[in-house]
Write a protein that holds these residues in place. Sequence first.
Motif, PDB file in Angstrom:
ATOM      1  N   GLY A   1       0.802  -1.237   0.000  1.00  0.00           N
ATOM      2  CA  GLY A   1       0.000   0.000   0.000  1.00  0.00           C
ATOM      3  C   GLY A   1       0.823   1.270   0.000  1.00  0.00           C
ATOM      4  N   ALA A   2       2.066   1.216   0.491  1.00  0.00           N
ATOM      5  CA  ALA A   2       2.880   2.420   0.576  1.00  0.00           C
ATOM      6  C   ALA A   2       3.763   2.621  -0.650  1.00  0.00           C
ATOM      7  CB  ALA A   2       3.746   2.376   1.840  1.00  0.00           C
ATOM      8  N   ILE A   3       3.688   1.742  -1.630  1.00  0.00           N
ATOM      9  CA  ILE A   3       4.591   1.833  -2.777  1.00  0.00           C
ATOM     10  C   ILE A   3       3.903   1.563  -4.112  1.00  0.00           C
ATOM     11  CG2 ILE A   3       5.349  -0.576  -2.501  1.00  0.00           C
ATOM     12  CD1 ILE A   3       8.147   0.253  -3.394  1.00  0.00           C
TER      13      ILE A   3
ATOM     14  N   GLY B   1       9.206   8.654  -4.711  1.00  0.00           N
ATOM     15  CA  GLY B   1       8.397   9.537  -3.880  1.00  0.00           C
ATOM     16  C   GLY B   1       7.607   8.749  -2.859  1.00  0.00           C
ATOM     17  N   ASP B   2       7.035   7.631  -3.311  1.00  0.00           N
ATOM     18  CA  ASP B   2       6.204   6.829  -2.414  1.00  0.00           C
ATOM     19  C   ASP B   2       7.045   6.190  -1.302  1.00  0.00           C
ATOM     20  OD1 ASP B   2       3.633   6.213  -1.779  1.00  0.00           O
ATOM     21  OD2 ASP B   2       3.321   4.768  -3.384  1.00  0.00           O
ATOM     22  N   ILE B   3       8.205   5.665  -1.662  1.00  0.00           N
ATOM     23  CA  ILE B   3       9.093   5.082  -0.647  1.00  0.00           C
ATOM     24  C   ILE B   3       9.540   6.165   0.340  1.00  0.00           C
ATOM     25  CG2 ILE B   3      11.400   4.105  -0.258  1.00  0.00           C
ATOM     26  CD1 ILE B   3      11.028   2.626  -2.980  1.00  0.00           C
ATOM     27  N   TRP B   4       9.938   7.313  -0.209  1.00  0.00           N
ATOM     28  CA  TRP B   4      10.512   8.354   0.653  1.00  0.00           C
ATOM     29  C   TRP B   4       9.499   9.022   1.567  1.00  0.00           C
ATOM     30  CZ3 TRP B   4      15.319   9.841   2.146  1.00  0.00           C
ATOM     31  CH2 TRP B   4      16.378   9.167   1.531  1.00  0.00           C
ATOM     32  N   THR B   5       8.234   9.109   1.153  1.00  0.00           N
ATOM     33  CA  THR B   5       7.266   9.677   2.101  1.00  0.00           C
ATOM     34  C   THR B   5       7.250   8.833   3.370  1.00  0.00           C
ATOM     35  OG1 THR B   5       5.431   8.512   1.023  1.00  0.00           O
ATOM     36  CG2 THR B   5       5.704  10.831   0.463  1.00  0.00           C
ATOM     37  N   THR B   6       7.284   7.526   3.220  1.00  0.00           N
ATOM     38  CA  THR B   6       7.249   6.655   4.401  1.00  0.00           C
ATOM     39  C   THR B   6       8.567   6.724   5.176  1.00  0.00           C
ATOM     40  OG1 THR B   6       5.731   5.203   3.216  1.00  0.00           O
ATOM     41  CG2 THR B   6       6.745   4.319   5.208  1.00  0.00           C
ATOM     42  N   LEU B   7       9.701   6.699   4.458  1.00  0.00           N
ATOM     43  CA  LEU B   7      10.999   6.800   5.140  1.00  0.00           C
ATOM     44  C   LEU B   7      11.060   8.087   5.966  1.00  0.00           C
ATOM     45  CD1 LEU B   7      13.563   5.737   2.355  1.00  0.00           C
ATOM     46  CD2 LEU B   7      12.719   4.357   4.272  1.00  0.00           C
TER      47      LEU B   7
END
Length: 318
Positions: free
Chosen positions: A149-151, A258-264
Amino acid sequence: MPHNDGHWHYAAVLMGSPVRLTLAKPREALAASVFRLIKQYEDLLTVNRADSQVMAINHAAGHHPVAVSRPVFELIRRARAASLLPDSAFNLAIGPLVKRWRIGFRGDSVPPAHELSALLPLTRPDAVLLDEAAGSVMLARPGMEIDLGAIAKGYIADRVRDFLRREGVVRGVINLGGNVQTLGSGWSIGLKRPFAGGDALVGALEVGDRSVVTSGTYERYFEQDGQRYHHILDPRTGYPLDNELDSVTIISADSIDGDIWTTLIYGMGVSQGCAALRERPDIEAIFVTRDRRVILSSSRQFRFRLLDDDYRLTDSTA
Ligand code: FAD
Ligand code: MG
Protein backbone atom coordinates in the motif's frame (compact mmCIF):
# COMPACT_ATOMS: atom_id res chain seq x y z
CA MET A 1 -17.28 12.81 -18.11
CA PRO A 2 -14.55 15.11 -19.49
CA HIS A 3 -14.92 18.85 -19.49
CA ASN A 4 -12.71 21.56 -20.82
CA ASP A 5 -10.97 24.26 -18.74
CA GLY A 6 -8.03 24.36 -21.10
CA HIS A 7 -7.45 20.72 -20.25
CA TRP A 8 -9.49 17.55 -20.37
CA HIS A 9 -10.21 15.62 -17.20
CA TYR A 10 -11.12 11.97 -16.85
CA ALA A 11 -12.00 10.45 -13.48
CA ALA A 12 -12.39 6.97 -12.02
CA VAL A 13 -12.27 5.26 -8.65
CA LEU A 14 -9.55 2.61 -8.53
CA MET A 15 -7.58 1.13 -5.62
CA GLY A 16 -10.15 2.66 -3.27
CA SER A 17 -8.93 6.07 -4.40
CA PRO A 18 -10.09 8.87 -6.68
CA VAL A 19 -8.04 8.67 -9.88
CA ARG A 20 -7.82 11.62 -12.23
CA LEU A 21 -6.21 11.91 -15.65
CA THR A 22 -5.63 15.34 -17.17
CA LEU A 23 -4.76 15.70 -20.86
CA ALA A 24 -4.22 18.63 -23.18
CA LYS A 25 -6.56 17.16 -25.79
CA PRO A 26 -9.74 15.09 -25.62
CA ARG A 27 -8.63 11.43 -25.78
CA GLU A 28 -11.55 9.33 -24.53
CA ALA A 29 -10.17 5.98 -25.73
CA LEU A 30 -6.72 6.72 -24.33
CA ALA A 31 -8.21 7.57 -20.94
CA ALA A 32 -10.10 4.27 -20.96
CA SER A 33 -6.82 2.45 -21.71
CA VAL A 34 -5.10 4.21 -18.80
CA PHE A 35 -7.85 3.18 -16.38
CA ARG A 36 -7.69 -0.39 -17.72
CA LEU A 37 -3.92 -0.46 -17.18
CA ILE A 38 -4.31 0.74 -13.58
CA LYS A 39 -7.00 -1.88 -13.00
CA GLN A 40 -4.67 -4.62 -14.29
CA TYR A 41 -1.98 -3.60 -11.80
CA GLU A 42 -4.55 -3.31 -9.01
CA ASP A 43 -5.70 -6.87 -9.75
CA LEU A 44 -2.09 -8.14 -9.41
CA LEU A 45 -1.16 -6.16 -6.31
CA THR A 46 -4.22 -5.64 -4.13
CA VAL A 47 -4.52 -7.09 -0.64
CA ASN A 48 -8.16 -6.08 -0.41
CA ARG A 49 -9.39 -9.08 -2.36
CA ALA A 50 -8.39 -12.72 -2.01
CA ASP A 51 -7.30 -13.42 -5.58
CA SER A 52 -4.31 -11.18 -6.45
CA GLN A 53 -0.75 -12.43 -6.96
CA VAL A 54 0.28 -10.69 -3.73
CA MET A 55 -2.51 -12.49 -1.88
CA ALA A 56 -1.36 -15.80 -3.39
CA ILE A 57 2.02 -15.16 -1.74
CA ASN A 58 0.30 -14.26 1.54
CA HIS A 59 -1.93 -17.35 1.48
CA ALA A 60 1.15 -19.55 1.00
CA ALA A 61 3.07 -17.96 3.93
CA GLY A 62 5.15 -20.53 5.78
CA HIS A 63 4.33 -23.18 3.18
CA HIS A 64 5.70 -22.67 -0.31
CA PRO A 65 7.08 -20.12 -2.77
CA VAL A 66 4.75 -18.56 -5.34
CA ALA A 67 5.89 -17.65 -8.84
CA VAL A 68 4.69 -14.17 -9.77
CA SER A 69 4.80 -12.01 -12.89
CA ARG A 70 7.89 -9.92 -13.51
CA PRO A 71 6.44 -6.53 -12.47
CA VAL A 72 5.19 -7.98 -9.17
CA PHE A 73 8.58 -9.58 -8.48
CA GLU A 74 10.44 -6.34 -9.28
CA LEU A 75 8.13 -4.26 -7.09
CA ILE A 76 8.51 -6.67 -4.16
CA ARG A 77 12.29 -6.67 -4.62
CA ARG A 78 12.28 -2.87 -4.55
CA ALA A 79 9.99 -2.74 -1.51
CA ARG A 80 12.13 -5.29 0.32
CA ALA A 81 15.32 -3.31 -0.34
CA ALA A 82 13.68 -0.12 1.01
CA SER A 83 12.55 -2.07 4.07
CA LEU A 84 16.08 -3.29 4.78
CA LEU A 85 17.69 0.17 4.78
CA PRO A 86 19.16 1.01 8.20
CA ASP A 87 16.42 2.22 10.60
CA SER A 88 13.87 2.16 7.79
CA ALA A 89 10.27 3.01 8.73
CA PHE A 90 9.21 1.40 5.47
CA ASN A 91 8.26 -2.27 5.79
CA LEU A 92 6.64 -4.34 3.06
CA ALA A 93 5.90 -7.10 5.58
CA ILE A 94 3.71 -4.78 7.68
CA GLY A 95 0.56 -6.62 6.48
CA PRO A 96 -0.42 -8.37 9.75
CA LEU A 97 -0.43 -5.01 11.57
CA VAL A 98 -2.31 -3.20 8.79
CA LYS A 99 -4.93 -5.96 8.75
CA ARG A 100 -5.29 -5.91 12.54
CA TRP A 101 -5.72 -2.13 12.79
CA ARG A 102 -8.00 -1.86 9.72
CA ILE A 103 -7.35 1.91 9.64
CA GLY A 104 -9.52 3.54 6.99
CA PHE A 105 -11.67 0.42 6.70
CA ARG A 106 -14.84 -0.54 8.56
CA GLY A 107 -14.28 -1.82 12.08
CA ASP A 108 -11.07 0.07 12.90
CA SER A 109 -10.26 0.27 16.61
CA VAL A 110 -7.17 0.21 18.82
CA PRO A 111 -5.97 -3.38 19.22
CA PRO A 112 -4.77 -4.60 22.64
CA ALA A 113 -1.02 -4.02 23.10
CA HIS A 114 -0.28 -7.71 23.56
CA GLU A 115 -1.84 -8.50 20.18
CA LEU A 116 0.33 -5.92 18.46
CA SER A 117 3.52 -7.14 20.10
CA ALA A 118 2.62 -10.71 19.14
CA LEU A 119 2.36 -9.61 15.50
CA LEU A 120 5.71 -7.77 15.38
CA PRO A 121 7.79 -10.96 14.81
CA LEU A 122 5.65 -11.64 11.73
CA THR A 123 6.75 -8.39 10.07
CA ARG A 124 10.44 -9.07 9.41
CA PRO A 125 11.32 -7.94 5.87
CA ASP A 126 14.29 -10.32 5.72
CA ALA A 127 11.80 -13.18 6.05
CA VAL A 128 10.45 -12.25 2.60
CA LEU A 129 12.47 -14.71 0.53
CA LEU A 130 13.08 -13.98 -3.16
CA ASP A 131 14.18 -16.56 -5.73
CA GLU A 132 15.48 -14.60 -8.68
CA ALA A 133 15.82 -17.58 -11.05
CA ALA A 134 12.34 -18.93 -10.33
CA GLY A 135 10.78 -15.45 -10.12
CA SER A 136 9.12 -16.57 -6.92
CA VAL A 137 8.46 -15.11 -3.48
CA MET A 138 8.04 -16.97 -0.22
CA LEU A 139 7.15 -15.69 3.24
CA ALA A 140 9.15 -17.69 5.77
CA ARG A 141 6.50 -17.91 8.51
CA PRO A 142 2.78 -18.64 8.56
CA GLY A 143 0.79 -15.48 9.30
CA MET A 144 3.18 -13.18 7.44
CA GLU A 145 1.62 -10.81 4.88
CA ILE A 146 3.05 -8.48 2.29
CA ASP A 147 1.30 -5.09 1.97
CA LEU A 148 2.38 -2.84 -0.91
CA GLY A 149 0.00 0.00 0.00
CA ALA A 150 2.88 2.42 0.58
CA ILE A 151 4.59 1.83 -2.78
CA ALA A 152 2.19 0.37 -5.36
CA LYS A 153 0.54 3.64 -6.36
CA GLY A 154 3.95 5.15 -7.02
CA TYR A 155 4.96 2.21 -9.17
CA ILE A 156 1.68 2.36 -11.08
CA ALA A 157 1.91 6.14 -11.60
CA ASP A 158 5.28 5.59 -13.30
CA ARG A 159 3.85 2.84 -15.53
CA VAL A 160 1.01 5.19 -16.56
CA ARG A 161 3.55 7.92 -17.38
CA ASP A 162 5.56 5.47 -19.52
CA PHE A 163 2.38 4.33 -21.28
CA LEU A 164 1.30 7.92 -22.00
CA ARG A 165 4.75 8.74 -23.40
CA ARG A 166 4.61 5.70 -25.69
CA GLU A 167 1.22 6.94 -26.88
CA GLY A 168 2.82 10.25 -27.83
CA VAL A 169 1.38 12.32 -24.99
CA VAL A 170 3.68 15.24 -24.13
CA ARG A 171 1.39 17.05 -21.66
CA GLY A 172 -0.64 15.36 -18.97
CA VAL A 173 -1.09 14.55 -15.30
CA ILE A 174 -2.05 11.29 -13.64
CA ASN A 175 -3.23 11.59 -10.05
CA LEU A 176 -3.77 8.34 -8.15
CA GLY A 177 -5.07 10.03 -5.01
CA GLY A 178 -1.89 11.39 -3.48
CA ASN A 179 0.51 10.20 -6.17
CA VAL A 180 0.76 12.78 -8.95
CA GLN A 181 2.96 12.22 -11.99
CA THR A 182 3.32 15.04 -14.54
CA LEU A 183 4.30 15.04 -18.23
CA GLY A 184 5.44 18.37 -19.64
CA SER A 185 6.21 21.58 -17.76
CA GLY A 186 4.30 24.26 -15.93
CA TRP A 187 1.82 22.26 -13.89
CA SER A 188 0.44 23.65 -10.66
CA ILE A 189 -0.19 21.00 -8.00
CA GLY A 190 -2.15 21.94 -4.89
CA LEU A 191 -0.99 20.84 -1.46
CA LYS A 192 -3.94 20.07 0.80
CA ARG A 193 -4.30 21.71 4.16
CA PRO A 194 -4.23 18.84 6.68
CA PHE A 195 -7.53 18.08 8.44
CA ALA A 196 -9.30 20.95 6.64
CA GLY A 197 -11.24 18.60 4.37
CA GLY A 198 -12.40 19.47 0.86
CA ASP A 199 -10.21 21.58 -1.36
CA ALA A 200 -8.50 23.87 1.18
CA LEU A 201 -4.85 24.31 0.16
CA VAL A 202 -1.76 25.14 2.20
CA GLY A 203 0.08 26.02 -0.97
CA ALA A 204 0.81 25.04 -4.54
CA LEU A 205 3.87 23.75 -6.36
CA GLU A 206 4.83 24.50 -9.90
CA VAL A 207 6.57 21.50 -11.46
CA GLY A 208 7.17 19.76 -14.74
CA ASP A 209 8.10 16.20 -15.67
CA ARG A 210 8.21 15.30 -12.00
CA SER A 211 6.34 13.18 -9.52
CA VAL A 212 4.69 14.78 -6.50
CA VAL A 213 3.69 12.29 -3.80
CA THR A 214 1.95 13.36 -0.62
CA SER A 215 1.40 11.17 2.38
CA GLY A 216 -0.46 12.53 5.33
CA THR A 217 -1.75 11.50 8.69
CA TYR A 218 -4.99 13.31 7.78
CA GLU A 219 -5.91 10.97 4.92
CA ARG A 220 -6.93 7.78 6.66
CA TYR A 221 -7.42 7.78 10.40
CA PHE A 222 -9.92 7.21 13.14
CA GLU A 223 -10.36 8.68 16.59
CA GLN A 224 -10.82 6.82 19.83
CA ASP A 225 -10.91 8.39 23.30
CA GLY A 226 -9.81 11.75 21.90
CA GLN A 227 -6.72 10.22 20.32
CA ARG A 228 -6.11 10.12 16.58
CA TYR A 229 -4.78 6.95 14.90
CA HIS A 230 -3.55 7.24 11.29
CA HIS A 231 -2.54 4.67 8.69
CA ILE A 232 1.26 4.93 8.63
CA LEU A 233 2.46 2.43 11.18
CA ASP A 234 5.79 2.30 12.97
CA PRO A 235 7.23 -1.15 12.25
CA ARG A 236 9.25 -0.92 15.46
CA THR A 237 6.25 -0.48 17.77
CA GLY A 238 3.19 -1.56 15.79
CA TYR A 239 1.50 1.79 16.51
CA PRO A 240 0.95 4.76 14.15
CA LEU A 241 4.12 6.83 13.74
CA ASP A 242 4.01 9.69 16.19
CA ASN A 243 5.94 12.87 15.35
CA GLU A 244 5.56 16.54 14.43
CA LEU A 245 4.32 15.87 10.88
CA ASP A 246 0.87 16.30 9.40
CA SER A 247 2.08 15.54 5.87
CA VAL A 248 5.14 15.00 3.72
CA THR A 249 5.35 15.66 0.01
CA ILE A 250 8.20 14.26 -2.07
CA ILE A 251 9.25 15.71 -5.43
CA SER A 252 11.30 13.32 -7.57
CA ALA A 253 11.56 12.02 -11.12
CA ASP A 254 9.95 8.67 -10.37
CA SER A 255 6.84 8.31 -8.27
CA ILE A 256 8.06 5.02 -6.79
CA ASP A 257 10.89 6.95 -5.10
CA GLY A 258 8.40 9.54 -3.88
CA ASP A 259 6.20 6.83 -2.41
CA ILE A 260 9.09 5.08 -0.65
CA TRP A 261 10.51 8.35 0.65
CA THR A 262 7.27 9.68 2.10
CA THR A 263 7.25 6.65 4.40
CA LEU A 264 11.00 6.80 5.14
CA ILE A 265 10.70 10.50 5.99
CA TYR A 266 7.66 9.93 8.18
CA GLY A 267 9.88 7.69 10.25
CA MET A 268 12.67 10.27 10.44
CA GLY A 269 10.84 13.54 11.12
CA VAL A 270 11.94 16.95 9.84
CA SER A 271 15.56 17.39 10.91
CA GLN A 272 16.72 13.83 10.30
CA GLY A 273 14.72 13.80 7.06
CA CYS A 274 16.43 16.95 5.80
CA ALA A 275 19.82 15.52 6.71
CA ALA A 276 19.09 12.31 4.80
CA LEU A 277 17.96 14.26 1.73
CA ARG A 278 21.20 16.24 1.61
CA GLU A 279 22.71 12.98 0.29
CA ARG A 280 19.95 12.73 -2.34
CA PRO A 281 19.79 15.92 -4.44
CA ASP A 282 17.30 14.19 -6.79
CA ILE A 283 14.74 13.90 -4.00
CA GLU A 284 13.17 16.90 -2.25
CA ALA A 285 10.59 17.19 0.49
CA ILE A 286 7.93 19.59 1.69
CA PHE A 287 7.03 19.01 5.33
CA VAL A 288 3.80 20.32 6.84
CA THR A 289 3.98 20.22 10.63
CA ARG A 290 1.32 20.08 13.31
CA ASP A 291 2.40 23.52 14.52
CA ARG A 292 1.61 24.91 11.06
CA ARG A 293 5.01 25.30 9.53
CA VAL A 294 5.83 24.43 5.94
CA ILE A 295 9.46 23.41 5.52
CA LEU A 296 11.25 22.80 2.22
CA SER A 297 14.30 20.51 2.34
CA SER A 298 15.39 22.37 -0.83
CA SER A 299 13.56 23.49 -3.99
CA ARG A 300 15.57 22.85 -7.11
CA GLN A 301 12.91 20.95 -9.03
CA PHE A 302 9.85 23.04 -8.19
CA ARG A 303 8.56 26.41 -7.05
CA PHE A 304 6.38 26.63 -3.98
CA ARG A 305 3.77 29.26 -3.18
CA LEU A 306 2.23 29.48 0.28
CA LEU A 307 -1.53 30.12 0.04
CA ASP A 308 -2.66 29.88 3.66
CA ASP A 309 -1.95 32.70 6.14
CA ASP A 310 -2.25 30.33 9.09
CA TYR A 311 1.00 28.67 8.00
CA ARG A 312 4.59 29.91 8.04
CA LEU A 313 7.13 29.00 5.39
CA THR A 314 10.55 28.24 6.84
CA ASP A 315 13.61 26.56 5.41
CA SER A 316 15.24 23.46 6.81
CA THR A 317 17.78 25.39 8.84
CA ALA A 318 15.20 27.54 10.68
P1 FAD B 1 1.23 5.81 2.04
O1 FAD B 1 1.71 6.59 3.20
O2 FAD B 1 2.07 5.77 0.83
O3 FAD B 1 1.00 4.31 2.49
C1 FAD B 1 0.29 3.97 3.65
C2 FAD B 1 -0.19 2.56 3.49
O4 FAD B 1 0.93 1.68 3.46
C3 FAD B 1 -1.07 2.09 4.63
O5 FAD B 1 -2.43 2.30 4.32
C4 FAD B 1 -0.70 0.63 4.72
O6 FAD B 1 -1.40 -0.11 3.73
C5 FAD B 1 0.75 0.60 4.37
N1 FAD B 1 1.66 0.87 5.49
C6 FAD B 1 1.40 1.36 6.73
N2 FAD B 1 2.54 1.49 7.45
C7 FAD B 1 3.54 1.10 6.63
C8 FAD B 1 4.95 1.01 6.80
N3 FAD B 1 5.55 1.37 7.94
N4 FAD B 1 5.69 0.55 5.77
C9 FAD B 1 5.11 0.18 4.60
N5 FAD B 1 3.78 0.25 4.39
C10 FAD B 1 3.01 0.72 5.39
N6 FAD B 1 -8.31 1.29 -0.31
C11 FAD B 1 -9.61 0.99 -0.08
O7 FAD B 1 -10.24 1.66 0.73
N7 FAD B 1 -10.22 -0.02 -0.75
C12 FAD B 1 -9.55 -0.78 -1.66
O8 FAD B 1 -10.13 -1.69 -2.25
C13 FAD B 1 -8.19 -0.49 -1.92
N8 FAD B 1 -7.48 -1.21 -2.83
C14 FAD B 1 -6.17 -0.89 -3.07
C15 FAD B 1 -5.45 -1.63 -4.02
C16 FAD B 1 -4.12 -1.33 -4.31
C17 FAD B 1 -3.37 -2.11 -5.34
C18 FAD B 1 -3.50 -0.25 -3.62
C19 FAD B 1 -2.08 0.13 -3.91
C20 FAD B 1 -4.19 0.49 -2.68
C21 FAD B 1 -5.54 0.17 -2.38
N9 FAD B 1 -6.27 0.90 -1.43
C22 FAD B 1 -7.58 0.58 -1.21
C23 FAD B 1 -5.64 1.99 -0.66
C24 FAD B 1 -4.74 1.44 0.45
O9 FAD B 1 -5.52 0.77 1.41
C25 FAD B 1 -3.95 2.54 1.15
O10 FAD B 1 -4.83 3.41 1.78
C26 FAD B 1 -3.16 3.35 0.21
O11 FAD B 1 -2.35 2.52 -0.55
C27 FAD B 1 -2.34 4.34 1.00
O12 FAD B 1 -1.56 5.06 0.13
P2 FAD B 1 -1.10 6.51 0.48
O13 FAD B 1 -0.30 6.97 -0.68
O14 FAD B 1 -2.28 7.29 0.90
O15 FAD B 1 -0.23 6.33 1.78
MG1 MG C 1 4.15 5.97 0.41
